[in-house]
Design an enzyme around this catalytic site. Structure first.
Site, PDB file in Angstrom:
ATOM      1  N   ASP A   1      -7.129  10.627   5.534  1.00  0.00           N
ATOM      2  CA  ASP A   1      -6.292   9.586   6.002  1.00  0.00           C
ATOM      3  C   ASP A   1      -4.614  10.045   5.812  1.00  0.00           C
ATOM      4  O   ASP A   1      -4.347  10.362   4.834  1.00  0.00           O
ATOM      5  CB  ASP A   1      -6.332   8.239   5.110  1.00  0.00           C
ATOM      6  CG  ASP A   1      -5.391   7.169   5.822  1.00  0.00           C
ATOM      7  OD1 ASP A   1      -5.769   6.798   6.899  1.00  0.00           O
ATOM      8  OD2 ASP A   1      -4.326   6.852   5.171  1.00  0.00           O
TER       9      ASP A   1
ATOM     10  N   TYR B   1       4.219  10.011   5.569  1.00  0.00           N
ATOM     11  CA  TYR B   1       3.794  10.784   4.075  1.00  0.00           C
ATOM     12  C   TYR B   1       4.656  11.887   3.889  1.00  0.00           C
ATOM     13  O   TYR B   1       4.730  12.602   2.786  1.00  0.00           O
ATOM     14  CB  TYR B   1       2.507  10.962   3.919  1.00  0.00           C
ATOM     15  CG  TYR B   1       1.698   9.468   4.112  1.00  0.00           C
ATOM     16  CD1 TYR B   1       2.236   8.259   3.914  1.00  0.00           C
ATOM     17  CD2 TYR B   1       0.249   9.480   4.362  1.00  0.00           C
ATOM     18  CE1 TYR B   1       1.627   7.053   4.107  1.00  0.00           C
ATOM     19  CE2 TYR B   1      -0.482   8.229   4.496  1.00  0.00           C
ATOM     20  CZ  TYR B   1       0.187   7.001   4.068  1.00  0.00           C
ATOM     21  OH  TYR B   1      -0.391   5.879   4.334  1.00  0.00           O
TER      22      TYR B   1
HETATM   23  N1  LIG Z   1      -1.821   1.819   6.117  1.00  0.00           N
HETATM   24  C1  LIG Z   1      -1.144   1.695   4.840  1.00  0.00           C
HETATM   25  O1  LIG Z   1       0.219   1.312   5.224  1.00  0.00           O
HETATM   26  C2  LIG Z   1      -1.288   2.285   3.791  1.00  0.00           C
HETATM   27  C3  LIG Z   1      -2.125   3.333   3.917  1.00  0.00           C
HETATM   28  N2  LIG Z   1      -2.653   3.795   2.457  1.00  0.00           N
HETATM   29  C4  LIG Z   1      -3.574   4.764   2.465  1.00  0.00           C
HETATM   30  O2  LIG Z   1      -4.649   4.686   1.505  1.00  0.00           O
HETATM   31  C5  LIG Z   1      -4.537   5.624   0.577  1.00  0.00           C
HETATM   32  C6  LIG Z   1      -4.972   5.227  -0.876  1.00  0.00           C
HETATM   33  O3  LIG Z   1      -3.935   4.089  -1.329  1.00  0.00           O
HETATM   34  P1  LIG Z   1      -3.194   4.307  -2.689  1.00  0.00           P
HETATM   35  O4  LIG Z   1      -1.825   3.307  -2.481  1.00  0.00           O
HETATM   36  O5  LIG Z   1      -2.682   5.630  -2.520  1.00  0.00           O
HETATM   37  O6  LIG Z   1      -3.860   4.001  -3.847  1.00  0.00           O
HETATM   38  P2  LIG Z   1      -5.361   4.230  -4.415  1.00  0.00           P
HETATM   39  O7  LIG Z   1      -5.641   2.648  -4.738  1.00  0.00           O
HETATM   40  O8  LIG Z   1      -6.213   5.051  -3.764  1.00  0.00           O
HETATM   41  O9  LIG Z   1      -4.877   4.613  -5.932  1.00  0.00           O
HETATM   42  C7  LIG Z   1      -4.386   5.973  -5.928  1.00  0.00           C
HETATM   43  C8  LIG Z   1      -3.922   6.059  -7.655  1.00  0.00           C
HETATM   44  O10 LIG Z   1      -5.383   6.129  -8.294  1.00  0.00           O
HETATM   45  C9  LIG Z   1      -5.226   7.356  -9.166  1.00  0.00           C
HETATM   46  N3  LIG Z   1      -6.965   7.586  -9.051  1.00  0.00           N
HETATM   47  C10 LIG Z   1      -7.413   8.115  -8.010  1.00  0.00           C
HETATM   48  N4  LIG Z   1      -8.849   8.280  -8.282  1.00  0.00           N
HETATM   49  C11 LIG Z   1      -8.649   7.863  -9.579  1.00  0.00           C
HETATM   50  C12 LIG Z   1     -10.048   7.566 -10.461  1.00  0.00           C
HETATM   51  N5  LIG Z   1     -11.262   7.995 -10.056  1.00  0.00           N
HETATM   52  N6  LIG Z   1      -9.890   7.079 -11.538  1.00  0.00           N
HETATM   53  C13 LIG Z   1      -8.535   6.834 -12.108  1.00  0.00           C
HETATM   54  N7  LIG Z   1      -7.722   6.706 -11.178  1.00  0.00           N
HETATM   55  C14 LIG Z   1      -7.670   7.249 -10.266  1.00  0.00           C
HETATM   56  C15 LIG Z   1      -4.367   8.339  -8.217  1.00  0.00           C
HETATM   57  O11 LIG Z   1      -4.091   9.162  -9.530  1.00  0.00           O
HETATM   58  P3  LIG Z   1      -3.997  10.927  -9.217  1.00  0.00           P
HETATM   59  O12 LIG Z   1      -3.510  11.030  -7.583  1.00  0.00           O
HETATM   60  O13 LIG Z   1      -2.703  11.286 -10.089  1.00  0.00           O
HETATM   61  O14 LIG Z   1      -5.316  11.229  -9.591  1.00  0.00           O
HETATM   62  C16 LIG Z   1      -3.525   7.379  -7.856  1.00  0.00           C
HETATM   63  O15 LIG Z   1      -2.363   7.145  -8.763  1.00  0.00           O
HETATM   64  C17 LIG Z   1      -3.189   6.218   0.598  1.00  0.00           C
HETATM   65  O16 LIG Z   1      -3.080   7.310  -0.157  1.00  0.00           O
HETATM   66  C18 LIG Z   1      -3.033   6.063   2.071  1.00  0.00           C
HETATM   67  O17 LIG Z   1      -3.701   7.500   2.514  1.00  0.00           O
HETATM   68  C19 LIG Z   1      -2.048   3.117   1.212  1.00  0.00           C
HETATM   69  C20 LIG Z   1      -1.202   2.165   1.521  1.00  0.00           C
HETATM   70  C21 LIG Z   1      -0.695   1.628   2.549  1.00  0.00           C
HETATM   71  O1  LIG Z   2       0.971   3.957   3.982  1.00  0.00           O
HETATM   72  C1  LIG Z   2       1.727   3.436   2.983  1.00  0.00           C
HETATM   73  C2  LIG Z   2       2.840   2.553   3.238  1.00  0.00           C
HETATM   74  O2  LIG Z   2       2.742   1.919   4.179  1.00  0.00           O
HETATM   75  C3  LIG Z   2       4.020   3.273   3.065  1.00  0.00           C
HETATM   76  O3  LIG Z   2       3.744   4.304   3.967  1.00  0.00           O
HETATM   77  C4  LIG Z   2       5.290   2.581   3.038  1.00  0.00           C
HETATM   78  O4  LIG Z   2       5.655   1.538   2.476  1.00  0.00           O
HETATM   79  C5  LIG Z   2       6.244   3.670   2.839  1.00  0.00           C
HETATM   80  O5  LIG Z   2       6.456   4.015   1.517  1.00  0.00           O
HETATM   81  C6  LIG Z   2       7.692   3.562   3.228  1.00  0.00           C
HETATM   82  O6  LIG Z   2       8.433   4.687   2.987  1.00  0.00           O
HETATM   83  O7  LIG Z   2       7.958   2.639   3.657  1.00  0.00           O
END
Ligand SMILES: NC(=O)C1=CN([C@@H]2O[C@H](COP(=O)(O)OP(=O)(O)OC[C@H]3O[C@@H](n4cnc5c(N)ncnc54)[C@H](OP(=O)(O)O)[C@@H]3O)[C@@H](O)[C@H]2O)C=CC1
Ligand SMILES: O=C[C@H](O)[C@@H](O)[C@@H](O)[C@H](O)C(=O)O
Length: 311
Positions: free
Chosen positions: A48, A53
């Site tokens: 994804d 990003y």
């Molecule tokens: N369309 C949109 O607007 C959005 C899309 N997204 C997508 O969804 C993805 C995932 O969401 P995100 O907000 O990153 O959050 P997540 O819910 O995936 O959580 C990520 C966090 O959890 C930690 N983590 C990962 N695996 C574990 C584990 N097994 N045990 C404990 N902690 C863990 C990571 O740390 P570390 O990396 O340090 O291991 C990081 O701090 C994003 O990366 C993006 O690709 C997210 C937000 C908005």
């Molecule tokens: O996909 C993840 C979230 O939508 C994120 O992309 C935004 O909140 C972004 O951080 C921003 O700069 O506005």
């Protein structure tokens, strides 16, 4: 890699989206390449990404340098058009930039990142009320028309949306020629989005769960999550990801930690008691963790029951 992690969901295009994908938001340059290599080695075939990003170049380098190469048709790559590029004329150039950065000829899925258009200067441009400047006269339906046109270029296999609520979707479905294949939204036991999930199921739109680990924060400390994890001899992250897949959503956990990237594929089938227990985590405290209003400067979501006409 568990058998549940090998599962895929069929989209309304006929293509399949793997149940688990690697998230890349906030995966820093210098870390994301290793994360992608670790993920591919562990068996991930779904990534994804998003232009906003600011790491698609490195994701592209990771894909190009991975050996042994994975067949392109075995990968599922998603990216998203950012809110500054949703004016119809900017959509194809945004896709082409992403394809160049990712070193790909096509994407499996291209999403409208948020149901809104802001000016190219983006979140730093403010109007006289201190709000992020909106792109005048552009609605997400206009953007969708440009997304539909991308299908004829062969550069995207499917198109979809992200951060769309039921009211956004109703408006889009009433006017679209091609229905969205996917709605990618925040979804985890603290924000289960049950009504949206039912609506999308009825409309044939697959839901992909973002922030499926609750961003790795208090959700993973919850006693019910720990209870389910202990019963299945796995860890809290695996319990909540399993819950997400079992509800019919693909999940896209982000990690740059090799052991966690591998662990997040160890999802298992949960019994009814475990599902019910995780279903109750949000009771009385449901919360959105990714709030657009802080950076967009206005409300995309609409507790009042309407989508602003000019979105
Ligand atoms: N369309 C949109 O607007 C959005 C899309 N997204 C997508 O969804 C993805 C995932 O969401 P995100 O907000 O990153 O959050 P997540 O819910 O995936 O959580 C990520 C966090 O959890 C930690 N983590 C990962 N695996 C574990 C584990 N097994 N045990 C404990 N902690 C863990 C990571 O740390 P570390 O990396 O340090 O291991 C990081 O701090 C994003 O990366 C993006 O690709 C997210 C937000 C908005
Ligand atoms: O996909 C993840 C979230 O939508 C994120 O992309 C935004 O909140 C972004 O951080 C921003 O700069 O506005």
């Amino acid at each position: 890699m568990s058998s549940l992690a090998r599962h895929s969901f069929k989209l309304n295009t006929g293509a399949y989206i793997p149940a688990v994908g690697l998230g890349t938001w906030e995966s820093k340059p210098g870390q994301v390449k290793t994360a992608v290599h670790t993920a591919l080695r562990a068996g991930y075939r779904h990534l994804d990404c998003a232009a906003v990003y600011k790491n698609e170049v490195e994701v592209g380098e990771a894909l190009a340098s991975y050996t042994p190469a994975v067949l392109r048709e075995d990968l599922f790559i998603t990216s998203k058009v950012w809110a500054t590029h949703t004016a119809p004329a900017r959509v194809l150039p945004a896709l082409e930039r992403t394809l160049k950065d990712l070193q790909q000829d096509y994407l499996d899925l291209y999403l409208i990142h948020w149901p809104v258009a802001i000016t190219e200067a983006g979140s730093s441009a403010r109007d006289d009320k201190g709000m992020t400047k909106r792109e005048p006269g552009v609605s997400f339906v206009d953007t969708w028309r440009a997304m539909e046109a991308l299908l004829d270029t062969g550069k995207v296999k499917a198109i979809g949306v992200s951060n769309f609520d039921i009211l956004h979707l109703k408006r889009l479905l009433a006017q679209c020629n091609v229905r969205p294949a996917v709605n990618q939204v925040e979804l985890h036991p603290l924000f289960p989005q049950s009504e949206l999930l039912q609506f999308c199921a009825k409309e044939g739109i697959h839901v992909s769960a973002y922030s499926p680990l609750g961003r790795g924060r208090e959700l993973l400390e919850d006693s019910r999550v720990h209870g389910v994890a202990q019963r299945y001899r796995n860890d809290p992250a695996q319990a909540v990801l399993s819950w997400g897949i079992q509800r019919g959503t693909s999940v896209i956990p982000k990690s740059v930690t090799p052991t966690r990237i591998e662990d997040n594929l160890r999802v298992v089938s949960l019994d009814e008691d475990a599902m019910t227990s995780l279903d109750t985590v949000s009771t009385g405290r449901a919360q959105r963790l990714v709030e657009p209003s802080s950076w967009l400067g206005f409300t995309v979501f609409h507790g009042e029951g309407h989508v602003p006409e000019d979105l």
